[in-house]
Write an enzyme that holds these catalytic residues in place. Structure first.
Site, PDB file in Angstrom:
ATOM      1  N   ASP A 109     -11.242 -10.360   8.002  1.00 51.49           N
ATOM      2  CA  ASP A 109     -11.536 -11.192   9.173  1.00 51.49           C
ATOM      3  C   ASP A 109     -12.300 -10.335  10.180  1.00 51.49           C
ATOM      4  O   ASP A 109     -11.761  -9.370  10.716  1.00 51.49           O
ATOM      5  CB  ASP A 109     -10.220 -11.724   9.748  1.00 51.49           C
ATOM      6  N   ASP A 132     -16.715 -15.137  14.964  1.00 51.14           N
ATOM      7  CA  ASP A 132     -15.426 -14.847  14.320  1.00 51.14           C
ATOM      8  C   ASP A 132     -15.476 -15.490  12.940  1.00 51.14           C
ATOM      9  O   ASP A 132     -15.647 -16.711  12.834  1.00 51.14           O
ATOM     10  CB  ASP A 132     -14.321 -15.445  15.205  1.00 51.14           C
ATOM     11  N   HIS A 159      -9.530 -21.659  17.339  1.00 54.99           N
ATOM     12  CA  HIS A 159      -9.454 -21.434  18.791  1.00 54.99           C
ATOM     13  C   HIS A 159     -10.838 -21.455  19.411  1.00 54.99           C
ATOM     14  O   HIS A 159     -11.820 -21.028  18.793  1.00 54.99           O
ATOM     15  CB  HIS A 159      -8.802 -20.069  19.046  1.00 54.99           C
ATOM     16  N   HIS A 215      -9.211 -16.190  22.493  1.00 57.84           N
ATOM     17  CA  HIS A 215      -8.354 -17.360  22.263  1.00 57.84           C
ATOM     18  C   HIS A 215      -8.322 -18.203  23.521  1.00 57.84           C
ATOM     19  O   HIS A 215      -7.672 -17.861  24.496  1.00 57.84           O
ATOM     20  CB  HIS A 215      -6.953 -16.938  21.822  1.00 57.84           C
ATOM     21  N   GLU A 241     -10.269 -21.999  11.250  1.00 58.44           N
ATOM     22  CA  GLU A 241      -9.762 -21.031  10.272  1.00 58.44           C
ATOM     23  C   GLU A 241      -8.548 -21.526   9.502  1.00 58.44           C
ATOM     24  O   GLU A 241      -7.424 -21.177   9.797  1.00 58.44           O
ATOM     25  CB  GLU A 241      -9.478 -19.681  10.913  1.00 58.44           C
ATOM     26  N   GLU A 259     -12.955 -18.719   7.457  1.00 61.50           N
ATOM     27  CA  GLU A 259     -13.205 -18.992   8.882  1.00 61.50           C
ATOM     28  C   GLU A 259     -14.692 -18.943   9.205  1.00 61.50           C
ATOM     29  O   GLU A 259     -15.413 -18.071   8.722  1.00 61.50           O
ATOM     30  CB  GLU A 259     -12.471 -17.946   9.738  1.00 61.50           C
TER      31      GLU A 259
HETATM   32 MN    MN Z   1     -10.991 -14.397  12.672  1.00 59.86          MN
HETATM   33 MN    MN Z   2     -10.254 -16.622  14.696  1.00 59.27          MN
END
Ligand code: MN
Ligand code: MN
Length: 293
Positions: free
Chosen positions: A85, A96, A155, A163, A188, A276
C-alpha cells in the site's frame, strides 16, 4: 478544483501507479521485506515526490499498517498473500493505491477485492452515496465466497490530510455521504477468508504527530524535529535513528503527542487481499489518478 491542483493529484497518481507495479514485481519467495520496502520508498524520493505514509507491507491475516522494522529479517515465503500500500504526495496532494501479490494459490481471493474495486469505481458519480459504493464492494466479494472487512474503509483526501470525510464503506450501508464533483477519495476493498473484522496487534511500526505541545526530553525533541516536515502525515519507526525508540515512542503516544497505528489483523490463519485506487469525482463519473497508464 483548479487545473494546478488537478495536475498535482494526477502526477502523484501516475508516479504511485508506476512505482507500485514495479515494486510488486520484487515480491518473490526469499526476497527481503526490508530491501523491498526501502527500495520502493527510495524510488518515490528519487522521482522528486514524497511519501504520504510509510510503504505498508502487510502479510496474510494482517490487513494494514505493517511495514519493515529497523533491521527486519523477514523474507517472503511460499503461500504468502502480500499487500503493498503506497502513498505518494506532491505538495500534500495525495495518491493512495494498493495491490496484493499472491505467492500461493489465492487468485480468487485477489480477484474478489480487485473486482470489488472496479465495481465501486463504476458506481462513482455525483449524487451516488458512499453506501452505494459499499454495496457494490460487498456484492462482488460475497459472490465469490469471501467477506469484506467491515471496519476498514476508504477515505476522503485533502491536502496533507490522509483520512477525511467521506468515509467509503466496504459493506452496503444505508446512506452515507452523497458524492459531489471535485471530491477526492480512496476506495479500498479488503476481501478476507476470516471474520471480516480486524483488531489491533501489539506490533507497532507507524506513527504520526497529532499535537504541537512541547516535549521534555532531548531525544523526544530530536524525533519531532526529524518528522516536522511530515505536516502531520505518518512516519515509520524505521526512519528514525535515535536510541531507545521502544521507550520514547510509547511515551509520546501516552502524552498524546503521537498517534500510533498498530498492525490491523483478521483472525490468525486467515488471508486478506486488498486493492485500492484514488479517484476524483467528475461531472459524470470519476477520474482514477492511480490507474496504470
Ligand atoms: Mn492505502
Ligand atoms: Mn487508503
Amino acid at each position: 478544483m483548479n487545473d494546478d491542483i488537478f495536475e498535482k493529484y494526477h502526477d502523484a497518481g501516475v508516479l504511485a501507479a508506476k512505482i507500485l507495479s514495479r515494486g510488486a514485481q520484487g515480491i518473490r519467495i526469499g526476497a527481503s521485506y526490508l530491501d523491498l520496502v526501502e527500495s520502493i520508498e527510495l524510488q518515490v524520493q528519487e522521482e522528486g515526490a514524497a511519501l504520504a505514509f510509510p510503504l505498508n507491507l502487510s502479510l496474510n491475516e494482517d490487513a494494514a499498517h505493517d511495514t519493515a522494522s529497523p533491521g527486519d529479517e523477514r523474507v517472503f515465503v511460499k503461500g504468502d498473500v502480500a499487500k503493498l500500500d503506497l502513498g505518494v504526495q506532491i505538495e500534500g496532494y495525495i495518491a493512495d493505491t494498493a495491490t496484493t501479490i499472491d505467492l500461493g494459490n489465492n487468485s480468487l481471493l485477489l480477484d474478489a477485492s480487485e473486482r470489488a474495486l472496479g465495481s465501486a469505481i463504476k458506481t462513482v458519480r455525483p449524487g451516488a452515496s458512499a453506501g452505494d459504493l459499499g454495496a457494490a464492494i460487498q456484492q462482488e466479494i460475497e459472490s465469490r465466497g469471501y467477506r469484506p472487512i467491515s471496519n476498514l474503509t476508504g477515505h476522503g483526501l485533502v491536502r496533507y490530510i490522509l483520512h477525511h470525510p467521506p468515509t467509503i464503506p466496504n459493506v452496503g450501508i444505508n446512506g452515507g455521504v452523497i458524492l459531489e464533483e471535485g471530491m477526492v477519495f480512496a476506495i479500498e476493498p479488503f476481501a478476507t477468508t476470516g471474520s471480516g473484522h480486524v483488531g489491533e496487534k501489539t506490533r507497532k511500526e507507524i506513527y504520526s504527530q497529532v499535537s504541537q505541545k512541547p516535549v521534555r526530553t532531548p531525544v523526544a525533541r530530536t524525533i519531532l524535529n526529524t518528522v516536522k516536515n511530515r505536516h502531520g502525515l505518518p512516519f515509520a519507526r524505521r526512519w528514525l535513528s535515535e536510541k531507545k525508540l521502544d521507550i520514547v515512542l510509547p511515551g509520546l503516544v501516552r502524552s498524546q503527542v503521537l498517534h500510533v497505528y498498530p498492525v490491523l489483523s483478521d483472525i490468525p490463519g486467515s488471508l486478506v487481499s486488498q486493492h485500492e485506487h484514488t479517484v476524483i469525482v467528475t461531472s459524470d463519473g470519476c477520474f482514477v489518478t492511480t490507474r496504470s497508464r
